[in-house]
Design an enzyme around this catalytic site. Structure first.
Site, PDB file in Angstrom:
ATOM      1  N   SER A 241       0.850  -1.188   0.000  1.00 14.97           N
ATOM      2  CA  SER A 241       0.000   0.000   0.000  1.00 14.97           C
ATOM      3  C   SER A 241       0.888   1.241   0.000  1.00 14.97           C
ATOM      4  O   SER A 241       2.117   1.130   0.037  1.00 14.97           O
ATOM      5  CB  SER A 241      -0.885   0.012   1.248  1.00 14.97           C
ATOM      6  N   LYS A 242       0.254   2.388  -0.008  1.00 16.99           N
ATOM      7  CA  LYS A 242       0.997   3.655  -0.076  1.00 16.99           C
ATOM      8  C   LYS A 242       2.046   3.775   1.034  1.00 16.99           C
ATOM      9  O   LYS A 242       3.062   4.429   0.856  1.00 16.99           O
ATOM     10  CB  LYS A 242       0.026   4.834   0.013  1.00 16.99           C
ATOM     11  N   ARG A 243       1.774   3.134   2.153  1.00 15.02           N
ATOM     12  CA  ARG A 243       2.729   3.176   3.265  1.00 15.02           C
ATOM     13  C   ARG A 243       4.113   2.665   2.850  1.00 15.02           C
ATOM     14  O   ARG A 243       5.122   3.039   3.416  1.00 15.02           O
ATOM     15  CB  ARG A 243       2.244   2.273   4.408  1.00 15.02           C
ATOM     16  N   HIS A 244       4.129   1.771   1.867  1.00 20.54           N
ATOM     17  CA  HIS A 244       5.398   1.158   1.462  1.00 20.54           C
ATOM     18  C   HIS A 244       6.115   1.950   0.373  1.00 20.54           C
ATOM     19  O   HIS A 244       7.105   1.480  -0.182  1.00 20.54           O
ATOM     20  CB  HIS A 244       5.157  -0.260   0.950  1.00 20.54           C
ATOM     21  N   GLY A 245       5.610   3.100   0.033  1.00 16.66           N
ATOM     22  CA  GLY A 245       6.214   3.882  -1.053  1.00 16.66           C
ATOM     23  C   GLY A 245       5.226   3.963  -2.191  1.00 16.66           C
ATOM     24  O   GLY A 245       4.031   3.746  -2.009  1.00 16.66           O
TER      25      GLY A 245
END
Ligand code: GLU
Length: 466
Positions: A241-245
């Site tokens: 998800s966006k949390r991972h880049g």
């Protein structure tokens, strides 16, 4: 003849998982001299947009995933789905269902209350609906009559044999009341019409496959081979998800990645060829096989992607890097047409950066003076330095402007003054670049040019103690 396809739904940008699936499908076709088809599954009218379609096409283009046929658009094939649907109805393999949403909700509620798995109970199957008048004014949906017993088995090219009991599957909706097919129906009609031999897709579709196989059988069509590719997780094992880049492929374009780095990295997400980490697409196509797709999820490692990007930047042609860096520099307020040739500048800097964005950042001082930070001045502008700088300026004003002559001038000054080279090179670097680090300063000055070099030295001279 092998035929594969990529069939994205244009409801957002092309994300990493989608691109990786596309890459595998593409590589499989290319490996076997087959045909790769692009199909846009735009039947979710509310969520599909032309902008998303364009974003997907752009991303495919950027990654070099060229298709031999398509893009086909499902919304342009509605007549065909309706025709096949009518045939299934005529053959008793599909039927109209008039159940309202409220009615179905109630049905599921009762099933749950009895501890049963909620599933459509077949109330509008012709034998159950006999003698019942369809409610007035209700536009029916069409359901596929799934076999009641037996099993569906396929030998998945990635996961091995998979079996579902038909009792697990209910009569799925194939046509909505508005005459638009559902995913499971459109995909089968298309994969038949487009003569797919291999369906390679994400394993989030494993549960759909037995339903689709039943539709193939009802239509008397040959069932393609299926390969379900495991998903991509973040380093922490969570769904990406966006949390991972960045999750959008084009975000990597915006961030200054090269497509060959992305392709190379995505190829390694869930597939391997021994310990090979760096390889070209040509090599990948020669090596690619489904047998080496991992059965467990791949983990996305942004550092590794960055490492590959740095590798490909070093290997890239300077003219190409210059063209890629130019828009980034313009965003930084620099005009690369005013100043040293950008090609020369990137040639000097490309060994030291991970992305084109970093390359452009590192190039800024070639086009705009950067005022050194006060702490840097304090650290490097030591007492007594002024005379050495003046001596150097005198020499630089008169030499042939090239790297060797610049270096000789610096050597002459340190020799004359009994200085160590860094005691001259460091302050000089700070004066002309505004930064504590740069490639070899003689090479920087050569590219920067005499006029700019001397002007920047002069601008800082007053701050340097004699
Ligand atoms: N449109 C589907 C998706 O984007 C395609 C699945 C398939 O390849 O069958 O998930």
């Amino acid at each position: 003849m092998i035929r594969t396809r990529f069939a994205p739904s244009p409801t957002g940008y092309l994300h990493i998982g989608g691109a990786r699936t596309a890459l595998f499908s593409w590589a499989f076709a290319r490996r076997h001299g087959g045909t790769f088809v692009l199909r846009i599954e735009d039947t979710d009218v509310e969520r599909s947009t032309a902008a998303s379609t364009q974003a997907i096409l752009d991303a495919m283009d950027w990654l070099g995933l060229d298709y031999d046929e398509g893009p086909f658009y499902q919304m342009q094939r509605l007549d065909r789905y309706r025709e096949v649907c009518a045939r299934l109805i005529a053959e008793g393999k599909a039927y109209h269902c008039y159940a309202s949403k409220e009615e179905l909700d109630e049905m599921r509620e009762q099933q749950r209350a009895h501890g049963e798995k909620p599933r459509y109970d077949g109330r509008w199957r012709p034998e159950n609906a006999r003698g019942r008048t369809p409610p007035a004014g209700v536009q029916p949906i069409v359901r596929f009559r799934n076999p009641d017993d037996g099993v569906v088995t396929w030998d998945d090219l990635v996961k091995g044999e998979i079996t579902f009991a038909n009792t697990e599957l209910d009569d799925l909706v194939i046509m909505r009341a508005d005459g638009i097919p559902t995913y499971n129906f459109g995909v089968v009609v298309d994969d038949i019409d487009m003569k797919m031999t291999h369906v390679i897709r994400g394993d989030d579709h494993v549960n759909n496959t037995p339903r689709q196989i039943n539709i193939y059988r009802a239509l008397g069509a040959e069932v393609p081979r299926f390969g379900h590719v495991p998903m991509i997780l973040g380093e922490d094992g969570e769904r990406l998800s966006k949390r991972h880049g960045a999750v959008s492929v084009m975000q990597y374009f915006d961030d200054g990645y090269l497509p060959e780095a992305i392709d190379n990295y995505f190829a390694r997400l869930g597939w391997s060829h021994g310990d090979d980490e760096i390889f070209s697409m040509k090599q990948f196509v020669e090596w690619f096989d489904l047998a080496h797709i991992s059965r467990s999820p791949a983990k996305f490692n942004p550092e590794k992607l960055q490492w590959l990007n740095a590798h490909y930047i070093k290997a890239a042609d300077d003219a190409r890097l210059a063209a890629l860096a130019e828009p980034f520099l313009r965003k930084d307020g620099c005009d690369p047409s005013q100043g040293p040739a950008l090609e020369k500048v990137v040639g000097l800097l490309k060994e030291r950066v991970n992305t084109i964005a970093e390359l452009a950042d590192a190039a800024v001082y070639f086009y705009r003076r950067i005022e050194p930070a006060e702490a840097l001045r304090e650290q490097h502008y030591v007492t007594g330095l002024g005379a050495a700088i003046d001596a150097l300026r005198g020499r630089l004003a008169n030499i042939d402007w090239n790297r060797v002559a610049i270096s000789d001038a610096m050597k002459a000054v340190v020799a004359e003054r009994g200085l160590k080279m860094p005691k001259l090179a460091m302050p000089l670097r700070v004066m002309v670049t505004g930064e504590p680090q740069s490639p070899s300063i003689d090479a920087v000055l050569e590219v920067l040019g005499r006029e700019t070099t001397l002007a920047r030295m002069d601008a800082e001279r007053l701050r340097i103690p004699d």
